[in-house]
Design an enzyme around this catalytic site. Structure first.
Site, mmCIF file in Angstrom:
data_model
loop_
_atom_site.group_PDB
_atom_site.id
_atom_site.type_symbol
_atom_site.label_atom_id
_atom_site.label_comp_id
_atom_site.label_asym_id
_atom_site.label_seq_id
_atom_site.Cartn_x
_atom_site.Cartn_y
_atom_site.Cartn_z
ATOM 1 N N GLU A 76 17.378 -1.387 67.767
ATOM 2 C CA GLU A 76 17.587 -2.499 66.844
ATOM 3 C C GLU A 76 18.327 -2.080 65.573
ATOM 4 O O GLU A 76 18.988 -2.903 64.945
ATOM 5 C CB GLU A 76 16.257 -3.154 66.474
ATOM 6 C CG GLU A 76 15.376 -3.505 67.645
ATOM 7 C CD GLU A 76 16.015 -4.379 68.713
ATOM 8 O OE1 GLU A 76 17.107 -4.922 68.494
ATOM 9 O OE2 GLU A 76 15.417 -4.506 69.784
ATOM 10 N N HIS A 132 10.041 3.842 68.680
ATOM 11 C CA HIS A 132 10.089 2.943 69.828
ATOM 12 C C HIS A 132 8.846 3.180 70.672
ATOM 13 O O HIS A 132 8.404 4.317 70.825
ATOM 14 C CB HIS A 132 11.352 3.215 70.651
ATOM 15 C CG HIS A 132 11.629 2.176 71.684
ATOM 16 N ND1 HIS A 132 11.003 2.182 72.906
ATOM 17 C CD2 HIS A 132 12.451 1.103 71.673
ATOM 18 C CE1 HIS A 132 11.443 1.146 73.615
ATOM 19 N NE2 HIS A 132 12.313 0.478 72.888
#
Length: 156
Positions: A97, A44
């Site tokens: 996600e 991320h």
């Protein structure tokens, strides 16, 4: 996953579908960077440790049950191990996600509705940011501190 404009949760589900079984995860993870791609659902830009949102979703997916949740959990475990081998000293965790698509799919939502659902859920944060920006026009990251009235007491 036929839309040309797929979003991250869609891509994460497509990656799980492509991997198919936990045993195939290490080979799939190794191929992605070698082919110039990224390992969808891992790493991320902001969270260098475990993303707190992904931790919550990782706990929620098995509660909803099903083979997709089991696959996501097993793939995450093997992918993290493989990424640690490929990039020692750089901890790459599952991002939001990886399990977000799984949880939303388990709720019965069609993948074409993923992006509108995520956008709708973010409206309150975007609104808070606009209000903060209006009070102080310097470019800032929104704070996570609630400045509104306290939440009502629970019923019962």
């Amino acid at each position: 996953m036929t839309s040309a404009a797929t979003r991250a949760p869609d891509r994460a589900l497509a990656a799980l579908e492509e991997i198919g079984s936990p045993g195939r995860a290490p080979a799939w993870v190794r191929v992605q960077p070698a082919a110039g791609g990224r390992v969808t659902g891992f790493g991320h830009a902001v969270h260098r440790t475990a993303d707190p949102r992904s931790v919550l979703l990782r706990e929620t997916a098995p509660e909803l049950g099903g083979p997709l949740a089991e696959l996501a959990g097993a793939v995450e475990e093997r992918a993290v191990e493989t990424l640690a081998e490929l990039e020692p000293g750089r901890a790459l965790h599952a991002d939001v996600e990886h399990c977000a698509g799984v949880v939303v799919a388990q709720c019965g939502l069609d993948p074409s509705l993923f992006t509108p659902t995520f956008a709708t859920s973010r409206v309150i944060g975007w609104t808070a940011h606009v209000l903060e920006q209006a009070r102080d026009p310097r470019t800032t990251r929104p704070s996570a501190r609630c400045v509104g009235p306290p939440a009502p007491a629970p019923l019962g």
